[in-house]
Design a protein around this motif. Sequence first.
Motif, PDB file in Angstrom:
ATOM      1  N   ALA A 317     -25.291  -1.144  16.860  1.00 16.98           N
ATOM      2  CA  ALA A 317     -26.205  -1.885  17.732  1.00 16.98           C
ATOM      3  C   ALA A 317     -25.878  -1.627  19.196  1.00 16.98           C
ATOM      4  CB  ALA A 317     -26.116  -3.374  17.426  1.00 16.98           C
ATOM      5  N   SER A 318     -24.615  -1.593  19.523  1.00 17.09           N
ATOM      6  CA  SER A 318     -24.205  -1.317  20.900  1.00 17.09           C
ATOM      7  C   SER A 318     -24.740   0.017  21.375  1.00 17.09           C
ATOM      8  CB  SER A 318     -22.671  -1.326  20.990  1.00 17.09           C
ATOM      9  OG  SER A 318     -22.231  -0.871  22.247  1.00 17.09           O
ATOM     10  N   SER A 319     -24.688   1.014  20.513  1.00 17.44           N
ATOM     11  CA  SER A 319     -25.187   2.347  20.849  1.00 17.44           C
ATOM     12  C   SER A 319     -26.713   2.373  20.901  1.00 17.44           C
ATOM     13  CB  SER A 319     -24.677   3.356  19.816  1.00 17.44           C
ATOM     14  OG  SER A 319     -25.211   4.637  20.038  1.00 17.44           O
ATOM     15  N   ASN A 320     -27.363   1.793  19.883  1.00 19.00           N
ATOM     16  CA  ASN A 320     -28.828   1.836  19.801  1.00 19.00           C
ATOM     17  C   ASN A 320     -29.517   1.063  20.923  1.00 19.00           C
ATOM     18  OD1 ASN A 320     -29.377   3.498  17.548  1.00 19.00           O
ATOM     19  ND2 ASN A 320     -28.813   1.857  16.142  1.00 19.00           N
ATOM     20  N   LEU A 321     -28.944  -0.071  21.301  1.00 18.31           N
ATOM     21  CA  LEU A 321     -29.600  -0.911  22.295  1.00 18.31           C
ATOM     22  C   LEU A 321     -29.276  -0.515  23.736  1.00 18.31           C
ATOM     23  CD1 LEU A 321     -30.201  -2.498  19.716  1.00 18.31           C
ATOM     24  CD2 LEU A 321     -29.888  -4.591  21.023  1.00 18.31           C
ATOM     25  N   ALA A 322     -28.471   0.528  23.904  1.00 18.53           N
ATOM     26  CA  ALA A 322     -28.191   1.020  25.256  1.00 18.53           C
ATOM     27  C   ALA A 322     -29.445   1.566  25.923  1.00 18.53           C
ATOM     28  CB  ALA A 322     -27.104   2.097  25.200  1.00 18.53           C
ATOM     29  N   ARG A 323     -30.437   1.946  25.140  1.00 14.53           N
ATOM     30  CA  ARG A 323     -31.674   2.517  25.691  1.00 14.53           C
ATOM     31  C   ARG A 323     -32.517   1.477  26.423  1.00 14.53           C
ATOM     32  NH1 ARG A 323     -34.002   4.007  19.853  1.00 14.53           N
ATOM     33  NH2 ARG A 323     -31.764   4.200  19.579  1.00 14.53           N
ATOM     34  N   PHE A 324     -32.274   0.206  26.149  1.00 10.17           N
ATOM     35  CA  PHE A 324     -33.041  -0.851  26.805  1.00 10.17           C
ATOM     36  C   PHE A 324     -32.309  -1.249  28.090  1.00 10.17           C
ATOM     37  CE2 PHE A 324     -33.708  -1.243  22.184  1.00 10.17           C
ATOM     38  CZ  PHE A 324     -35.038  -0.867  22.164  1.00 10.17           C
ATOM     39  N   ASP A 325     -32.557  -0.474  29.126  1.00 13.12           N
ATOM     40  CA  ASP A 325     -31.771  -0.601  30.361  1.00 13.12           C
ATOM     41  C   ASP A 325     -32.586  -1.032  31.568  1.00 13.12           C
ATOM     42  OD1 ASP A 325     -33.260   1.681  30.720  1.00 13.12           O
ATOM     43  OD2 ASP A 325     -31.547   3.059  30.671  1.00 13.12           O
ATOM     44  N   GLY A 326     -33.862  -1.344  31.383  1.00 11.52           N
ATOM     45  CA  GLY A 326     -34.706  -1.748  32.492  1.00 11.52           C
ATOM     46  C   GLY A 326     -35.217  -0.596  33.324  1.00 11.52           C
ATOM     47  N   VAL A 327     -34.992   0.636  32.863  1.00 12.51           N
ATOM     48  CA  VAL A 327     -35.398   1.810  33.634  1.00 12.51           C
ATOM     49  C   VAL A 327     -36.606   2.493  33.009  1.00 12.51           C
ATOM     50  CG1 VAL A 327     -34.686   4.091  34.466  1.00 12.51           C
ATOM     51  CG2 VAL A 327     -33.063   2.182  34.504  1.00 12.51           C
ATOM     52  N   ARG A 328     -36.507   2.818  31.719  1.00 13.22           N
ATOM     53  CA  ARG A 328     -37.549   3.640  31.106  1.00 13.22           C
ATOM     54  C   ARG A 328     -38.719   2.828  30.582  1.00 13.22           C
ATOM     55  NH1 ARG A 328     -32.832   6.744  28.013  1.00 13.22           N
ATOM     56  NH2 ARG A 328     -31.989   4.660  28.390  1.00 13.22           N
ATOM     57  N   TYR A 329     -38.458   1.705  29.930  1.00 12.10           N
ATOM     58  CA  TYR A 329     -39.532   0.843  29.439  1.00 12.10           C
ATOM     59  C   TYR A 329     -38.946  -0.528  29.160  1.00 12.10           C
ATOM     60  CZ  TYR A 329     -37.496   2.524  25.045  1.00 12.10           C
ATOM     61  OH  TYR A 329     -36.631   2.881  24.041  1.00 12.10           O
ATOM     62  N   GLY A 330     -39.804  -1.480  28.929  1.00  5.49           N
ATOM     63  CA  GLY A 330     -39.341  -2.829  28.680  1.00  5.49           C
ATOM     64  C   GLY A 330     -39.162  -3.623  29.954  1.00  5.49           C
ATOM     65  N   VAL A 365     -15.279  -2.568  19.798  1.00  6.93           N
ATOM     66  CA  VAL A 365     -14.672  -1.865  18.667  1.00  6.93           C
ATOM     67  C   VAL A 365     -14.808  -0.350  18.795  1.00  6.93           C
ATOM     68  CG1 VAL A 365     -15.049  -3.818  17.121  1.00  6.93           C
ATOM     69  CG2 VAL A 365     -16.738  -1.976  17.191  1.00  6.93           C
ATOM     70  N   LEU A 366     -15.688   0.118  19.688  1.00  9.72           N
ATOM     71  CA  LEU A 366     -15.829   1.557  19.910  1.00  9.72           C
ATOM     72  C   LEU A 366     -15.016   2.037  21.109  1.00  9.72           C
ATOM     73  CD1 LEU A 366     -19.663   2.109  19.342  1.00  9.72           C
ATOM     74  CD2 LEU A 366     -17.793   2.792  17.832  1.00  9.72           C
ATOM     75  N   SER A 367     -14.389   1.106  21.810  1.00  6.41           N
ATOM     76  CA  SER A 367     -13.697   1.470  23.043  1.00  6.41           C
ATOM     77  C   SER A 367     -12.383   2.196  22.766  1.00  6.41           C
ATOM     78  CB  SER A 367     -13.439   0.228  23.885  1.00  6.41           C
ATOM     79  OG  SER A 367     -12.607  -0.689  23.189  1.00  6.41           O
ATOM     80  N   SER A 368     -11.921   2.923  23.762  1.00  8.34           N
ATOM     81  CA  SER A 368     -10.673   3.675  23.661  1.00  8.34           C
ATOM     82  C   SER A 368      -9.518   2.727  23.360  1.00  8.34           C
ATOM     83  CB  SER A 368     -10.408   4.412  24.975  1.00  8.34           C
ATOM     84  OG  SER A 368      -9.176   5.093  24.926  1.00  8.34           O
ATOM     85  N   GLY A 369      -8.729   3.070  22.362  1.00  6.80           N
ATOM     86  CA  GLY A 369      -7.600   2.241  21.988  1.00  6.80           C
ATOM     87  C   GLY A 369      -7.892   1.293  20.842  1.00  6.80           C
ATOM     88  N   TYR A 370      -9.161   1.037  20.582  1.00  5.72           N
ATOM     89  CA  TYR A 370      -9.534   0.112  19.514  1.00  5.72           C
ATOM     90  C   TYR A 370     -10.371   0.782  18.425  1.00  5.72           C
ATOM     91  CZ  TYR A 370      -7.903  -3.382  22.810  1.00  5.72           C
ATOM     92  OH  TYR A 370      -7.126  -4.101  23.677  1.00  5.72           O
ATOM     93  N   TYR A 371     -10.863   1.958  18.690  1.00  4.57           N
ATOM     94  CA  TYR A 371     -11.724   2.666  17.736  1.00  4.57           C
ATOM     95  C   TYR A 371     -11.012   2.848  16.398  1.00  4.57           C
ATOM     96  CZ  TYR A 371     -14.465   6.435  15.633  1.00  4.57           C
ATOM     97  OH  TYR A 371     -15.198   7.204  14.776  1.00  4.57           O
ATOM     98  N   ASP A 372      -9.764   3.366  16.430  1.00  6.65           N
ATOM     99  CA  ASP A 372      -9.030   3.614  15.185  1.00  6.65           C
ATOM    100  C   ASP A 372      -8.683   2.319  14.465  1.00  6.65           C
ATOM    101  OD1 ASP A 372      -9.084   6.354  15.404  1.00  6.65           O
ATOM    102  OD2 ASP A 372      -7.177   6.483  16.472  1.00  6.65           O
ATOM    103  N   ALA A 373      -8.339   1.296  15.226  1.00  5.39           N
ATOM    104  CA  ALA A 373      -7.908   0.040  14.615  1.00  5.39           C
ATOM    105  C   ALA A 373      -9.051  -0.690  13.936  1.00  5.39           C
ATOM    106  CB  ALA A 373      -7.276  -0.863  15.672  1.00  5.39           C
ATOM    107  N   TYR A 374     -10.260  -0.537  14.475  1.00  5.14           N
ATOM    108  CA  TYR A 374     -11.388  -1.298  13.950  1.00  5.14           C
ATOM    109  C   TYR A 374     -12.441  -0.415  13.288  1.00  5.14           C
ATOM    110  CZ  TYR A 374      -9.442  -5.272  16.480  1.00  5.14           C
ATOM    111  OH  TYR A 374      -8.620  -6.261  16.918  1.00  5.14           O
TER     112      TYR A 374
END
Length: 487
Positions: A317-330, A365-374
């Motif tokens: 969800a974090s990756s997919n919803l990055a597109r909703f940034d107030g720039v391209r649409y929405g 959970v995708l951030s550096s240092g936590y990706y492997d742990a989670y």
Amino acid sequence: MSDLYTKSLSEIRTRLLAREVSAEEAVSSCLARIDATEPKIQALLNLQREEALATAKAMDAAGPDADKPLWGVPVTVKDVLCTKDVTTTCGSKILGNFKPFYDAYAVRKLKEAGAVIIGKTNMDEFAMGSSTENSAFHPTRNPWDLSRVPGGSSGGSAASVAASQAFGSLGTDTGGSIRQPASLCGCVGMKPTYGRVSRYGMVAYGSSLDQIGPMTRTVEDNARMLQVIAGHDPKDSTCSERAVPDYLAALGRDSLKGVRIGLPAEFWGKGLDPEVEAACASALNQLKDLGAEPVEVSLPHSPYAIAVYYIVAMAEASSNLARFDGVRYGYRDADADELLDIYVKSRSKGFGDEVQRRIMLGTYVLSSGYYDAYYRKAAQVRRRIREDYEKALSQCDVLCGPASPVSAWKVGELTDDPLKMYLMDIYTISLNLAGLPGLSLPVGLGKDSGMPLGLQLLGKAFDEATIYSVAHALEKVTPSIGTPAGL
């Protein structure tokens, strides 16, 4: 003709093709039902009244087409599916004015089959929730009891079908969002195998988990709708090229002799409400009476499913919803002065609390240092969960268990306790992690609650036909739960 909305999809289809009923009459009946019920349940976000009537009149002028399996049948679709030139909000303010220029694959297949889309249904924002209380616009109420939730995130679709506003609806299932509301509203909901139905035109939440499926009032109706929307789509690289079997041909058996029904120990133990357990046990006895053989199986890694799901789903969800940034649409905040302001203010005001919570956790959970742990660990356990299902299904034909641990709860009862809300999907989440098909069907009303209770049948990859076969046989011997008492 005013009671046409009470008929099943299959019955209204037969009457339409025989010219006993016109498409306009079918649509008008559903629209009248919507007018009568919508103020109470608020299942819809968009009603296409004039467009639907115009489409129906044009179809009547051309005459019935037997080659179109849903000719003239009014349906609704969840507002997470793109509909050309019709607002698609995903239940979020950030997409409040978004009108796609194309139809989702499943929507296009419905139209090609002759279905008339009369409205878009309410949902938890970006499909994140279990009660349809997270919609940015309004909560939906359960037709059986207006003080209770319809489940989620496809609660609008479930309520629409249960209230007879339409003969069928499309929902989406990322962690049980078709099966759980189907159980709570007393209708039939199928989550197909991952890749059985194209996700093209579906606004993504968790790309490796999301799947589109039908919600109807009967098993036969459900099979008819899946027959239409299933199949390969070259625009979706995850969509399977396997041939689609004839689901209707799988229906009609009177005996389940030789069919093995797997009973996962983890689905029938602690935490299951007594009235849910009683209804599901009664349904299991009916399956036995039909000749089915119960088999004890185990899904040992299922206790970890919720933890795994909420790591994997939130990361995606974090990756997919990055597109909703107030720039391209929405939505774009009018007070933003610079680029960072656009991002922060538009997303803070456009997204609701639950969506923001999941984006932040997913980013963590995708951030550096936590990706492997989670995330890496969750992906490894996810594979174990899939292997558990494969092993269990090697010993039986379908698995059987409750779709929800409880009947529908009161509106507002769990909104301040997101962790408890997450537990409402405890019996559905693991199937999405495994990518396998599952169907929920009503098996009774709660003795104390008076609310619908659902049984879940889970099957092997791309073997929806067997699930339909067992479900249809059970449906024929299960007393009808009747019509919603809250309307």
